[in-house]
Design a protein around this motif. Structure first.
Motif, PDB file in Angstrom:
ATOM      1  N   LEU A 100     -18.501  20.317  33.525  1.00  0.00           N
ATOM      2  CA  LEU A 100     -17.497  20.699  32.535  1.00  0.00           C
ATOM      3  C   LEU A 100     -17.430  19.614  31.470  1.00  0.00           C
ATOM      4  CD1 LEU A 100     -15.298  22.722  31.743  1.00  0.00           C
ATOM      5  CD2 LEU A 100     -13.687  21.348  33.073  1.00  0.00           C
ATOM      6  N   ALA A 101     -17.793  19.959  30.238  1.00  0.00           N
ATOM      7  CA  ALA A 101     -17.857  18.970  29.166  1.00  0.00           C
ATOM      8  C   ALA A 101     -16.590  18.939  28.316  1.00  0.00           C
ATOM      9  CB  ALA A 101     -19.061  19.254  28.271  1.00  0.00           C
ATOM     10  N   ALA A 102     -15.868  20.055  28.240  1.00  0.00           N
ATOM     11  CA  ALA A 102     -14.654  20.082  27.420  1.00  0.00           C
ATOM     12  C   ALA A 102     -13.792  21.260  27.853  1.00  0.00           C
ATOM     13  CB  ALA A 102     -15.002  20.203  25.938  1.00  0.00           C
ATOM     14  N   SER A 103     -12.494  21.102  27.653  1.00  0.00           N
ATOM     15  CA  SER A 103     -11.569  22.192  27.936  1.00  0.00           C
ATOM     16  C   SER A 103     -10.354  22.051  27.040  1.00  0.00           C
ATOM     17  CB  SER A 103     -11.137  22.190  29.410  1.00  0.00           C
ATOM     18  OG  SER A 103     -10.401  21.028  29.713  1.00  0.00           O
ATOM     19  N   CYS A 104      -9.680  23.157  26.814  1.00  0.00           N
ATOM     20  CA  CYS A 104      -8.420  23.123  26.073  1.00  0.00           C
ATOM     21  C   CYS A 104      -7.521  24.215  26.637  1.00  0.00           C
ATOM     22  CB  CYS A 104      -8.627  23.289  24.575  1.00  0.00           C
ATOM     23  SG  CYS A 104      -9.194  24.920  24.069  1.00  0.00           S
ATOM     24  N   ALA A 105      -6.218  24.030  26.513  1.00  0.00           N
ATOM     25  CA  ALA A 105      -5.263  24.981  27.076  1.00  0.00           C
ATOM     26  C   ALA A 105      -4.143  25.244  26.085  1.00  0.00           C
ATOM     27  CB  ALA A 105      -4.693  24.449  28.386  1.00  0.00           C
ATOM     28  N   ARG A 106      -3.751  26.503  26.004  1.00  0.00           N
ATOM     29  CA  ARG A 106      -2.587  26.885  25.213  1.00  0.00           C
ATOM     30  C   ARG A 106      -1.611  27.601  26.139  1.00  0.00           C
ATOM     31  NH1 ARG A 106      -1.889  31.823  21.060  1.00  0.00           N
ATOM     32  NH2 ARG A 106       0.203  31.317  20.330  1.00  0.00           N
ATOM     33  N   HIS A 107      -0.405  27.037  26.265  1.00  0.00           N
ATOM     34  CA  HIS A 107       0.606  27.586  27.159  1.00  0.00           C
ATOM     35  C   HIS A 107       1.606  28.402  26.339  1.00  0.00           C
ATOM     36  CE1 HIS A 107      -0.820  25.106  30.503  1.00  0.00           C
ATOM     37  NE2 HIS A 107      -1.002  24.162  29.597  1.00  0.00           N
ATOM     38  N   ARG A 108       1.817  29.662  26.756  1.00  0.00           N
ATOM     39  CA  ARG A 108       2.670  30.566  25.982  1.00  0.00           C
ATOM     40  C   ARG A 108       3.982  30.880  26.694  1.00  0.00           C
ATOM     41  NH1 ARG A 108       0.475  35.646  25.011  1.00  0.00           N
ATOM     42  NH2 ARG A 108       1.494  35.742  22.967  1.00  0.00           N
ATOM     43  N   ARG A 109       3.935  30.950  28.021  1.00  0.00           N
ATOM     44  CA  ARG A 109       5.152  31.195  28.800  1.00  0.00           C
ATOM     45  C   ARG A 109       4.946  30.635  30.201  1.00  0.00           C
ATOM     46  NH1 ARG A 109       6.963  37.247  29.971  1.00  0.00           N
ATOM     47  NH2 ARG A 109       5.793  36.913  31.917  1.00  0.00           N
ATOM     48  N   SER A 110       6.002  30.117  30.788  1.00  0.00           N
ATOM     49  CA  SER A 110       5.890  29.494  32.103  1.00  0.00           C
ATOM     50  C   SER A 110       5.661  30.536  33.195  1.00  0.00           C
ATOM     51  CB  SER A 110       7.155  28.705  32.428  1.00  0.00           C
ATOM     52  OG  SER A 110       7.362  27.678  31.482  1.00  0.00           O
ATOM     53  N   LEU A 111       4.905  30.129  34.204  1.00  0.00           N
ATOM     54  CA  LEU A 111       4.818  30.893  35.446  1.00  0.00           C
ATOM     55  C   LEU A 111       5.779  30.251  36.433  1.00  0.00           C
ATOM     56  CD1 LEU A 111       0.949  31.363  35.689  1.00  0.00           C
ATOM     57  CD2 LEU A 111       2.633  33.206  35.467  1.00  0.00           C
ATOM     58  N   ARG A 112       6.594  31.068  37.094  1.00  0.00           N
ATOM     59  CA  ARG A 112       7.649  30.543  37.948  1.00  0.00           C
ATOM     60  C   ARG A 112       7.358  30.787  39.428  1.00  0.00           C
ATOM     61  NH1 ARG A 112      11.838  28.693  35.075  1.00  0.00           N
ATOM     62  NH2 ARG A 112      11.944  29.271  32.864  1.00  0.00           N
ATOM     63  N   LEU A 148      -3.798  30.471  27.893  1.00  0.00           N
ATOM     64  CA  LEU A 148      -5.174  30.751  27.487  1.00  0.00           C
ATOM     65  C   LEU A 148      -5.950  29.443  27.517  1.00  0.00           C
ATOM     66  CD1 LEU A 148      -7.291  32.728  26.203  1.00  0.00           C
ATOM     67  CD2 LEU A 148      -6.460  31.938  23.985  1.00  0.00           C
ATOM     68  N   LEU A 149      -7.036  29.415  28.293  1.00  0.00           N
ATOM     69  CA  LEU A 149      -7.851  28.210  28.423  1.00  0.00           C
ATOM     70  C   LEU A 149      -9.268  28.499  27.980  1.00  0.00           C
ATOM     71  CD1 LEU A 149      -5.452  27.964  30.593  1.00  0.00           C
ATOM     72  CD2 LEU A 149      -6.889  26.251  31.684  1.00  0.00           C
ATOM     73  N   ARG A 150      -9.904  27.505  27.380  1.00  0.00           N
ATOM     74  CA  ARG A 150     -11.301  27.608  26.966  1.00  0.00           C
ATOM     75  C   ARG A 150     -12.085  26.449  27.587  1.00  0.00           C
ATOM     76  NH1 ARG A 150     -11.466  30.509  21.917  1.00  0.00           N
ATOM     77  NH2 ARG A 150     -10.625  32.570  22.431  1.00  0.00           N
ATOM     78  N   PHE A 151     -13.357  26.721  27.908  1.00  0.00           N
ATOM     79  CA  PHE A 151     -14.185  25.727  28.594  1.00  0.00           C
ATOM     80  C   PHE A 151     -15.586  25.686  28.000  1.00  0.00           C
ATOM     81  CE2 PHE A 151     -11.161  27.497  31.605  1.00  0.00           C
ATOM     82  CZ  PHE A 151     -10.528  26.358  32.072  1.00  0.00           C
TER      83      PHE A 151
END
Length: 208
Positions: A100-112, A148-151
């Motif tokens: 895994l060379a790179a990753s990014c994450a965008r959080h839109r709503r919490s999981l409970r 949403l995550l990208r790798f």
């Protein structure tokens, strides 16, 4: 006999205390489930779904699933995805591997707590050195995309084109990457260039 049971219990406690025990258990289970219990996926670009549920051990102080767990669950889902579509097997046959060379994450709503979700993983495309994958965390309560995550999955010892050709038995043109993903790739390249300059390394040096 009692001494053996005590020793095994102590060993188990040591593994969970000193290592990430659940990860070491779940990771091979995800691979074995994908390989032995689920059908092979022939379409490399098909979306695959990996089920999950928020457990008490996943929570942060605000009682949400903590940020690190998203990457961890996506790791299981991505590995299962690459297993079912044959990429990991192809890498083994080509005597290559991936990191895994790179990753990014965008959080839109919490999981409970106890909320059921799916990690929906798909291959977006590839270039001369890496596969690009996306993972969507979708709440099964209402279908909302919570994260949403990208790798960027970098290959060592071979190329994505060769892996795809090995699987499909023909040359396949990569799909056009989404515009936002292309911006992220450009950012990673600019960041690498800046870090090489700061380190006094030449432009020829590549990130591994």
């Amino acid at each position: 006999m009692l001494g053996l049971l005590v020793a095994l219990l102590a060993l188990g406690l040591a593994i969970f205390a000193l290592l990430d025990g659940w990860y070491l258990v779940r990771f091979p289970c995800a691979v074995l489930r994908a390989r032995l219990l689920q059908p092979r996926v022939r379409d490399l670009l098909a979306e695959q779904r990996f089920p999950g549920r928020v457990l008490p051990s996943d929570l942060d102080l605000l009682l949400h699933m903590n940020n690190a767990r998203y990457l961890r669950e996506a790791d299981f889902a991505r590995t299962a995805h690459l297993t079912r579509c044959g990429v990991l097997e192809a890498l083994r046959e080509l005597r290559a591997h991936s990191v895994l060379a790179a990753s990014c994450a965008r959080h839109r709503r919490s999981l409970r707590l106890l909320e059921p979700f799916e990690v929906r993983t798909r291959l977006l495309g590839w270039d001369d050195r890496a596969f690009y994958l996306e993972a969507r965390f979708v709440s099964l309560r209402d279908g909302f995309v919570c994260a949403l995550l990208r790798f960027r999955q970098h290959l060592l010892g071979t190329s994505p084109e060769r892996v795809v050709q090995h699987l499909c038995q023909r040359r396949v043109e990569p799909p056009e990457l989404p515009a936002d993903l292309q911006h992220w790739i450009s950012y990673n390249e600019a960041s690498s260039q800046l870090l090489r300059m700061e380190s006094g390394l030449s432009d020829v040096t590549k990130d591994q």
